[in-house]
Design a protein around this motif. Structure first.
Motif, PDB file in Angstrom:
ATOM      1  N   LEU A 153      42.613  43.009  42.848  1.00 28.92           N
ATOM      2  CA  LEU A 153      42.710  42.605  41.444  1.00 28.92           C
ATOM      3  C   LEU A 153      43.491  41.312  41.312  1.00 28.92           C
ATOM      4  CD1 LEU A 153      42.328  43.140  38.407  1.00 28.92           C
ATOM      5  CD2 LEU A 153      44.417  44.541  38.489  1.00 28.92           C
ATOM      6  N   MET A 154      44.593  41.192  42.038  1.00 32.52           N
ATOM      7  CA  MET A 154      45.394  39.976  41.974  1.00 32.52           C
ATOM      8  C   MET A 154      44.596  38.774  42.473  1.00 32.52           C
ATOM      9  SD  MET A 154      48.507  40.603  40.743  1.00 32.52           S
ATOM     10  CE  MET A 154      47.486  41.404  39.478  1.00 32.52           C
ATOM     11  N   ALA A 155      43.815  38.973  43.526  1.00 33.45           N
ATOM     12  CA  ALA A 155      43.044  37.868  44.101  1.00 33.45           C
ATOM     13  C   ALA A 155      41.936  37.411  43.165  1.00 33.45           C
ATOM     14  CB  ALA A 155      42.462  38.290  45.453  1.00 33.45           C
ATOM     15  N   VAL A 156      41.200  38.359  42.590  1.00 37.99           N
ATOM     16  CA  VAL A 156      40.098  37.963  41.719  1.00 37.99           C
ATOM     17  C   VAL A 156      40.639  37.338  40.435  1.00 37.99           C
ATOM     18  CG1 VAL A 156      39.787  40.137  40.422  1.00 37.99           C
ATOM     19  CG2 VAL A 156      37.810  38.713  40.953  1.00 37.99           C
ATOM     20  N   ASN A 157      41.790  37.790  39.980  1.00 39.29           N
ATOM     21  CA  ASN A 157      42.393  37.182  38.794  1.00 39.29           C
ATOM     22  C   ASN A 157      42.746  35.719  39.038  1.00 39.29           C
ATOM     23  OD1 ASN A 157      43.702  37.324  36.075  1.00 39.29           O
ATOM     24  ND2 ASN A 157      45.545  36.976  37.289  1.00 39.29           N
ATOM     25  N   GLU A 158      43.170  35.386  40.244  1.00 34.46           N
ATOM     26  CA  GLU A 158      43.527  34.004  40.559  1.00 34.46           C
ATOM     27  C   GLU A 158      42.330  33.075  40.450  1.00 34.46           C
ATOM     28  OE1 GLU A 158      46.303  32.121  41.287  1.00 34.46           O
ATOM     29  OE2 GLU A 158      47.235  33.876  40.381  1.00 34.46           O
TER      30      GLU A 158
END
Length: 225
Positions: free
Chosen positions: A186-191
């Protein structure tokens, strides 16, 4: 994090569509930051620009954003003082209720007492606060927030209308942020959201907008029908 696993998986799998449809939340916060100048002589004009991207977040048939802009055109100093009081120190619940109460008084004084439109609510006032300090406050929509609370087993009731308890709602949101930080995917795709047009988006380093987006999208009939 198990309670959230399925919700995060759902969000990540649909990220491209959700990002396309919902990016305006990050844009709305950045636009407010760029435009908000409380000492501006043309307060009404400034306010209209600052709130320009908020209609999808604030409005629920009553057009509170249009209402507060209209009131500012007629009594700019009154509305300026209302926002300065909202954007001040002190008990948050008291500030929210005072803004709603003062807006209702102004609405009646300006001759809109027969209109259901132009009424403020915790939803609209929370949006003003979230744009003012996006890393401190949260957007809010009652229906999706309560559905989300049920999904994750959050049993504390934050109330409705004048009984709305923002500190309890914030507790749920901060609990969600703690879980989001542990989900690497989730953190990666949000970036990736910020890889293009980043200057138009509030960077959301505290993940407050993302938290609301997860709440709204995972519980919205728009995406779950």
């Amino acid at each position: 994090m198990g309670t959230y696993d399925g919700l995060f998986r759902w969000y990540v799998d649909r990220f491209d569509v959700l990002n396309r449809d919902e990016m305006y939340k990050w844009e709305a916060c950045q636009q407010f930051q760029d435009c908000w100048k409380p000492d501006e002589p043309d307060f009404a004009g400034m306010l209209k620009k600052a709130l320009g991207r908020l209609s999808n977040i604030t409005d629920a048939g009553t057009s509170p954003r249009r209402g507060i802009e209209l009131f500012a055109e007629q009594e700019p100093e009154t509305v300026r003082e209302m926002f300065l009081a909202l954007f001040s120190e002190g008990d948050l619940e008291t500030r929210i209720n005072r803004f709603i109460r003062d807006s209702e008084s102004l609405r009646e004084r300006l001759g809109y007492q027969s209109y259901y439109r132009y009424k403020q609510s915790p939803r609209s006032v929370m949006a003003y606060l979230a744009c003012w300090k996006p890393d401190e406050h949260f957007f809010y929509k009652w229906e999706e927030a309560h559905k989300f609370a049920q999904k994750i087993g959050f049993e504390y009731d934050w109330g409705l209308g004048s009984s709305f308890k923002p500190d309890i709602y914030y507790r749920m949101c901060n609990q969600l942020i703690g879980a989001m930080r542990q989900c690497d995917e989730l953190m990666a795709v949000n970036e990736t959201r910020f890889s293009q047009n980043s200057q138009k988006l509030w960077p959301d380093k505290a993940f407050h907008i993302l938290a609301y987006d997860v709440i709204f999208c995972t519980c919205s009939e728009m995406y779950n029908s």
